[in-house]
Motif scaffolding. Structure first.
Motif, PDB file in Angstrom:
ATOM      1  N   THR A 131     143.673  89.982  13.180  1.00 40.65           N
ATOM      2  CA  THR A 131     143.546  91.405  13.444  1.00 40.65           C
ATOM      3  C   THR A 131     143.538  92.197  12.150  1.00 40.65           C
ATOM      4  OG1 THR A 131     144.621  91.194  15.599  1.00 40.65           O
ATOM      5  CG2 THR A 131     144.578  93.383  14.605  1.00 40.65           C
ATOM      6  N   ALA A 154     150.944  92.739  13.181  1.00 41.29           N
ATOM      7  CA  ALA A 154     149.745  92.331  13.889  1.00 41.29           C
ATOM      8  C   ALA A 154     149.343  90.937  13.456  1.00 41.29           C
ATOM      9  CB  ALA A 154     148.611  93.327  13.595  1.00 41.29           C
ATOM     10  N   SER A 155     148.473  90.303  14.214  1.00 40.62           N
ATOM     11  CA  SER A 155     148.038  88.958  13.884  1.00 40.62           C
ATOM     12  C   SER A 155     147.202  88.968  12.624  1.00 40.62           C
ATOM     13  CB  SER A 155     147.226  88.362  15.040  1.00 40.62           C
ATOM     14  OG  SER A 155     145.968  89.006  15.131  1.00 40.62           O
ATOM     15  N   THR A 191     147.072  99.696  11.134  1.00 40.87           N
ATOM     16  CA  THR A 191     147.392  98.361  11.601  1.00 40.87           C
ATOM     17  C   THR A 191     148.800  97.992  11.187  1.00 40.87           C
ATOM     18  OG1 THR A 191     145.092  97.759  11.319  1.00 40.87           O
ATOM     19  CG2 THR A 191     146.657  95.962  11.581  1.00 40.87           C
ATOM     20  N   ASP A 194     140.112  91.520  10.553  1.00 42.52           N
ATOM     21  CA  ASP A 194     139.042  92.121  11.349  1.00 42.52           C
ATOM     22  C   ASP A 194     139.057  93.639  11.245  1.00 42.52           C
ATOM     23  OD1 ASP A 194     138.309  89.598  12.117  1.00 42.52           O
ATOM     24  OD2 ASP A 194     139.219  89.702  14.116  1.00 42.52           O
ATOM     25  N   ALA A 195     140.263  94.232  11.257  1.00 45.58           N
ATOM     26  CA  ALA A 195     140.366  95.681  11.126  1.00 45.58           C
ATOM     27  C   ALA A 195     139.848  96.141   9.773  1.00 45.58           C
ATOM     28  CB  ALA A 195     141.807  96.126  11.330  1.00 45.58           C
TER      29      ALA A 195
END
Length: 255
Positions: free
Chosen positions: A10, A6-7, A2, A13-14
């Motif tokens: 994100t 990234a947000s 990631t 969540d990742a």
């Protein structure tokens, strides 16, 4: 992998998907309450020899953070009330850690230079279980966001840390995507090494709700023993968070 651009959701969540992809995860639940982060720019050349993993740099710079918080209600994922009762002696106490930012096999994470705990039993268990550099210290925090005041002390055999200050505001928000704050706060893996045995474990939480803080470190002899990086360290800012619910994974060996 990631990207740090990234947000925020994100990244979190990742990390959640990555943890749940391993059987038996998470191992523990807990809260990390009233967390103060004090950040330093560090000389990567001076820091890297003491770190057994590759430093993760932000715009070519290395960083080290002091993090002071209270661990509360740590309990196993399985076992229900009985499991929580068995963990009661180590479930709630103060933590102080000194961490830097690393990468291993494409995954970003943290590495602890030193950690001090106010619970003697936890000090004995952490190194054996996770390979963490636990030490005993007398920790006292007054992190009171209602009036904005922040102060804390840590006294140990290695020296003393004391700080005081205040939060800049009481609007707690997630870090801006791609920012240095996100780079230092939104970390979901920890890498450790003890007696040449390398391990990692993962954590998960929602993105930290935080606000900038003005912190003055008034005693710092405790930091001198964490490595030569401290001699040229430059304080670049601080953050305060009311806390987060956390999942903690089991330790895994790194071959």
């Amino acid at each position: 992998m990631t990207s740090i651009t990234a947000s925020r959701s994100t990244l979190s969540d990742a990390a959640r998907r990555r943890m749940l992809a391993l059987p038996g995860e998470p191992m523990l639940y807990a809260r990390w309450d009233r967390a103060v982060f004090i950040h330093y720019a560090a000389d990567a050349v001076a820091l890297q020899p003491d770190i057994p993993f590759e430093l993760d740099l932000h715009e070519g710079r290395a960083f080290v953070s002091i993090v002071a918080f209270t661990l509360s209600r740590m309990r196993p994922r399985i076992g229900g009330r009985i499991g929580e009762w068995l963990f009661k002696p180590i479930a709630t106490h103060e933590f102080l850690n000194v961490r830097t930012y690393v990468r291993h096999r494409g995954e970003s994470g943290i590495f602890f230079l030193a950690e001090w705990l106010s619970n003697p039993l936890s000090v004995r268990l952490g190194p054996r279980t996770f390979g963490l550099p636990y030490r005993f210290g007398r920790l006292a925090y007054e992190h009171a966001p209602d009036d904005g005041a922040l102060r804390g002390t840590a006294d140990a055999a290695e020296g003393r840390l004391a700080y005081e200050g205040e939060v800049r505001g009481l609007d707690f928000e997630s870090s801006e995507a791609g920012s240095l704050t996100e780079f230092m706060l939104e970390r979901y893996s920890a890498f450790t090494q003890r007696r040449k045995r390398a391990r990692f474990f993962r954590v998960w939480h929602s993105p930290w709700k935080q606000t900038p803080a003005e912190i003055e470190v008034t005693a710092d002899t405790l930091m001198a023993g964490t490595g030569p990086w401290w001699k040229t360290a430059e304080c670049i800012g601080a953050n305060y968070s009311p806390g987060a619910e956390v999942w903690m994974g089991r330790p895994h060996r790194i071959d």
